[in-house]
Design a protein around this motif. Structure first.
Motif, PDB file in Angstrom:
ATOM      1  N   LEU A  57       0.849  -1.183   0.000  1.00 54.12           N
ATOM      2  CA  LEU A  57       0.000   0.000   0.000  1.00 54.12           C
ATOM      3  C   LEU A  57       0.887   1.235   0.000  1.00 54.12           C
ATOM      4  O   LEU A  57       1.806   1.347   0.815  1.00 54.12           O
ATOM      5  N   PHE A  58       0.624   2.137  -0.913  1.00 55.55           N
ATOM      6  CA  PHE A  58       1.378   3.383  -0.998  1.00 55.55           C
ATOM      7  C   PHE A  58       0.509   4.553  -0.537  1.00 55.55           C
ATOM      8  O   PHE A  58      -0.626   4.708  -1.005  1.00 55.55           O
ATOM      9  N   ASP A  59       1.027   5.368   0.369  1.00 54.21           N
ATOM     10  CA  ASP A  59       0.466   6.697   0.531  1.00 54.21           C
ATOM     11  C   ASP A  59       0.839   7.464  -0.741  1.00 54.21           C
ATOM     12  O   ASP A  59       1.776   7.076  -1.450  1.00 54.21           O
ATOM     13  N   ILE A  60       0.130   8.525  -1.034  1.00 52.56           N
ATOM     14  CA  ILE A  60       0.380   9.237  -2.295  1.00 52.56           C
ATOM     15  C   ILE A  60       1.148  10.534  -2.061  1.00 52.56           C
ATOM     16  O   ILE A  60       2.284  10.676  -2.479  1.00 52.56           O
ATOM     17  N   ASP A  61       0.520  11.498  -1.371  1.00 53.17           N
ATOM     18  CA  ASP A  61       1.188  12.775  -1.125  1.00 53.17           C
ATOM     19  C   ASP A  61       2.440  12.576  -0.283  1.00 53.17           C
ATOM     20  O   ASP A  61       2.390  11.986   0.798  1.00 53.17           O
ATOM     21  N   GLY A  62       3.557  13.066  -0.775  1.00 55.22           N
ATOM     22  CA  GLY A  62       4.809  12.977  -0.040  1.00 55.22           C
ATOM     23  C   GLY A  62       5.575  11.697  -0.263  1.00 55.22           C
ATOM     24  O   GLY A  62       6.749  11.605   0.100  1.00 55.22           O
ATOM     25  N   VAL A  63       4.921  10.704  -0.860  1.00 53.71           N
ATOM     26  CA  VAL A  63       5.572   9.418  -1.147  1.00 53.71           C
ATOM     27  C   VAL A  63       5.773   9.243  -2.646  1.00 53.71           C
ATOM     28  O   VAL A  63       6.875   8.926  -3.110  1.00 53.71           O
ATOM     29  N   LEU A  64       4.707   9.447  -3.398  1.00 55.44           N
ATOM     30  CA  LEU A  64       4.769   9.318  -4.857  1.00 55.44           C
ATOM     31  C   LEU A  64       4.776  10.674  -5.561  1.00 55.44           C
ATOM     32  O   LEU A  64       5.340  10.794  -6.644  1.00 55.44           O
ATOM     33  N   VAL A  65       4.120  11.661  -4.945  1.00 54.55           N
ATOM     34  CA  VAL A  65       4.008  12.982  -5.558  1.00 54.55           C
ATOM     35  C   VAL A  65       4.140  14.071  -4.502  1.00 54.55           C
ATOM     36  O   VAL A  65       3.910  13.841  -3.319  1.00 54.55           O
ATOM     37  N   THR A  66       4.499  15.267  -4.966  1.00 57.38           N
ATOM     38  CA  THR A  66       4.421  16.485  -4.162  1.00 57.38           C
ATOM     39  C   THR A  66       3.741  17.538  -5.027  1.00 57.38           C
ATOM     40  O   THR A  66       4.236  17.863  -6.114  1.00 57.38           O
ATOM     41  N   SER A  67       2.582  18.023  -4.555  1.00 56.88           N
ATOM     42  CA  SER A  67       1.773  18.957  -5.364  1.00 56.88           C
ATOM     43  C   SER A  67       1.552  18.397  -6.772  1.00 56.88           C
ATOM     44  O   SER A  67       1.575  19.117  -7.760  1.00 56.88           O
ATOM     45  N   TRP A  68       1.346  17.115  -6.863  1.00 63.56           N
ATOM     46  CA  TRP A  68       1.084  16.372  -8.099  1.00 63.56           C
ATOM     47  C   TRP A  68       2.213  16.453  -9.117  1.00 63.56           C
ATOM     48  O   TRP A  68       2.006  16.321 -10.312  1.00 63.56           O
ATOM     49  N   HIS A  69       3.433  16.615  -8.615  1.00 66.03           N
ATOM     50  CA  HIS A  69       4.644  16.396  -9.398  1.00 66.03           C
ATOM     51  C   HIS A  69       5.276  15.114  -8.867  1.00 66.03           C
ATOM     52  O   HIS A  69       5.469  14.973  -7.651  1.00 66.03           O
ATOM     53  N   ALA A  70       5.569  14.189  -9.768  1.00 65.63           N
ATOM     54  CA  ALA A  70       6.074  12.886  -9.334  1.00 65.63           C
ATOM     55  C   ALA A  70       7.414  13.020  -8.621  1.00 65.63           C
ATOM     56  O   ALA A  70       8.291  13.771  -9.051  1.00 65.63           O
ATOM     57  N   ILE A  71       7.555  12.285  -7.524  1.00 62.61           N
ATOM     58  CA  ILE A  71       8.839  12.165  -6.849  1.00 62.61           C
ATOM     59  C   ILE A  71       9.710  11.226  -7.681  1.00 62.61           C
ATOM     60  O   ILE A  71       9.236  10.231  -8.233  1.00 62.61           O
ATOM     61  N   GLU A  72      10.975  11.561  -7.797  1.00 66.38           N
ATOM     62  CA  GLU A  72      11.881  10.802  -8.651  1.00 66.38           C
ATOM     63  C   GLU A  72      11.850   9.307  -8.332  1.00 66.38           C
ATOM     64  O   GLU A  72      11.973   8.903  -7.184  1.00 66.38           O
ATOM     65  N   GLY A  73      11.640   8.502  -9.356  1.00 67.22           N
ATOM     66  CA  GLY A  73      11.635   7.054  -9.207  1.00 67.22           C
ATOM     67  C   GLY A  73      10.308   6.452  -8.823  1.00 67.22           C
ATOM     68  O   GLY A  73      10.179   5.223  -8.749  1.00 67.22           O
ATOM     69  N   ALA A  74       9.277   7.286  -8.606  1.00 66.33           N
ATOM     70  CA  ALA A  74       7.986   6.765  -8.136  1.00 66.33           C
ATOM     71  C   ALA A  74       7.352   5.828  -9.162  1.00 66.33           C
ATOM     72  O   ALA A  74       6.920   4.716  -8.826  1.00 66.33           O
ATOM     73  N   ALA A  75       7.260   6.268 -10.404  1.00 68.14           N
ATOM     74  CA  ALA A  75       6.615   5.453 -11.438  1.00 68.14           C
ATOM     75  C   ALA A  75       7.348   4.134 -11.639  1.00 68.14           C
ATOM     76  O   ALA A  75       6.730   3.064 -11.716  1.00 68.14           O
ATOM     77  N   GLU A  76       8.670   4.204 -11.714  1.00 60.88           N
ATOM     78  CA  GLU A  76       9.468   2.998 -11.933  1.00 60.88           C
ATOM     79  C   GLU A  76       9.313   2.023 -10.758  1.00 60.88           C
ATOM     80  O   GLU A  76       9.254   0.807 -10.950  1.00 60.88           O
ATOM     81  N   THR A  77       9.229   2.567  -9.549  1.00 59.46           N
ATOM     82  CA  THR A  77       9.104   1.712  -8.366  1.00 59.46           C
ATOM     83  C   THR A  77       7.783   0.963  -8.358  1.00 59.46           C
ATOM     84  O   THR A  77       7.746  -0.254  -8.146  1.00 59.46           O
ATOM     85  N   VAL A  78       6.683   1.671  -8.568  1.00 61.27           N
ATOM     86  CA  VAL A  78       5.371   1.008  -8.561  1.00 61.27           C
ATOM     87  C   VAL A  78       5.309  -0.035  -9.668  1.00 61.27           C
ATOM     88  O   VAL A  78       4.781  -1.141  -9.478  1.00 61.27           O
ATOM     89  N   GLN A  79       5.857   0.290 -10.830  1.00 61.03           N
ATOM     90  CA  GLN A  79       5.871  -0.664 -11.938  1.00 61.03           C
ATOM     91  C   GLN A  79       6.694  -1.888 -11.584  1.00 61.03           C
ATOM     92  O   GLN A  79       6.284  -3.035 -11.832  1.00 61.03           O
TER      93      GLN A  79
END
Length: 260
Positions: A8-30
């Motif tokens: 389970l991923f939290d979203i704000d602060g983990v995957l995105v900040t102000s809906w800008h992706a945090i580096e590596g987020a997409a690759e990690t979930v994939q």
């Protein structure tokens, strides 16, 4: 360590900040999904519907479907339907999440229940004073979550959890919290994945509401040093996370995976 079947991923602060992706987020979930782990999202976001959240994540390259998202608003709608099925609800929330709460009856006039969502301009002195008066008069209050802050590109913003203690004291009544850090939130999110909490890993930036609460619910907790992570809070905590990583991009290593 119990066998992990899902994350389970939290979203704000983990995957995105102000809906800008945090580096590596997409690759990690994939990477995690490709390795066979079930992936879901448990968020206190109260400004967007589940469908819009999923669409925004996909736009950032993060694989997500509407049914993968468990929001505080969605949890609260279920709670209201089960516990106050015919109630008129006055909601204070910054954002339009009514599509996810379409079976709830909304009315600011003579409400049977008050619902506190994400903090914003709606949390005016006039409105909060009225909440207190209604609490004194016996009207129950339900909060979507207990988050104190959320992280934005311009810094931390206060959230509903910062108001709850004062309202409880002034209104002489307890407020029911439905979303994080309640056990119900984590149980529901694990159920949505179709796995037991003990076989679930929760990744968050909030030590108290994401990580330690998930560990109390039987999950494996992972704290990221992004978003609203606060080092002194971690250092002063008697209870520690199972794992602490610099960012979500380090999660595959925790799971024994490598990213191409």
């Amino acid at each position: 360590m119990a066998h992990i079947d899902g994350v389970l991923f939290d979203i704000d602060g983990v995957l995105v900040t102000s809906w800008h992706a945090i580096e590596g987020a997409a690759e990690t979930v994939q990477t995690v999904g490709d390795a066979g782990y079930k992936c879901g999202f448990l968020t206190s976001t109260t400004s967007l519907t589940r469908e819009l959240i999923a669409a925004k994540l996909r736009k950032l390259g993060i694989p997500a479907e509407t049914e993968d998202i468990v929001t505080a608003a969605h949890l609260t709608a279920e709670y209201i339907r089960e516990n106050y099925p015919r109630a008129r609800c006055w909601v204070l929330n910054h954002g339009d999440v009514f599509i996810d709460m379409d079976e709830v009856t909304w009315s600011s006039k003579d409400p049977d229940v008050i619902v506190l969502g994400g903090a914003g301009p709606e949390y005016s002195h006039e409105n909060l004073s009225r909440v207190v008066q209604l609490m004194v008069d016996g009207v129950p209050v339900v909060a979507m979550h207990r988050g104190l802050t959320w992280a934005t590109n311009s810094g931390l913003k206060l959230d509903v959890g910062a108001y709850i203690p004062g309202l409880e004291a002034a209104g002489n009544s307890a407020i029911t919290v439905v979303g994080k850090p309640s056990q119900h939130a984590f149980d529901t999110a694990a159920q949505a994945l179709g796995i037991a909490p003990k076989n679930t890993m929760m990744v968050g930036d909030d030590l108290i509401n994401d990580v330690l609460a998930s560990q109390a619910a039987g999950m494996r907790g992972v704290l990221v040093r992004t978003g609203k992570f606060h080092a002194p809070q971690l250092e002063g905590s008697k209870t520690k996370p199972h794992h602490v990583i610099d960012s979500v991009s380090d999660l595959p290593g925790v799971l024994g995976l490598t990213q191409d």
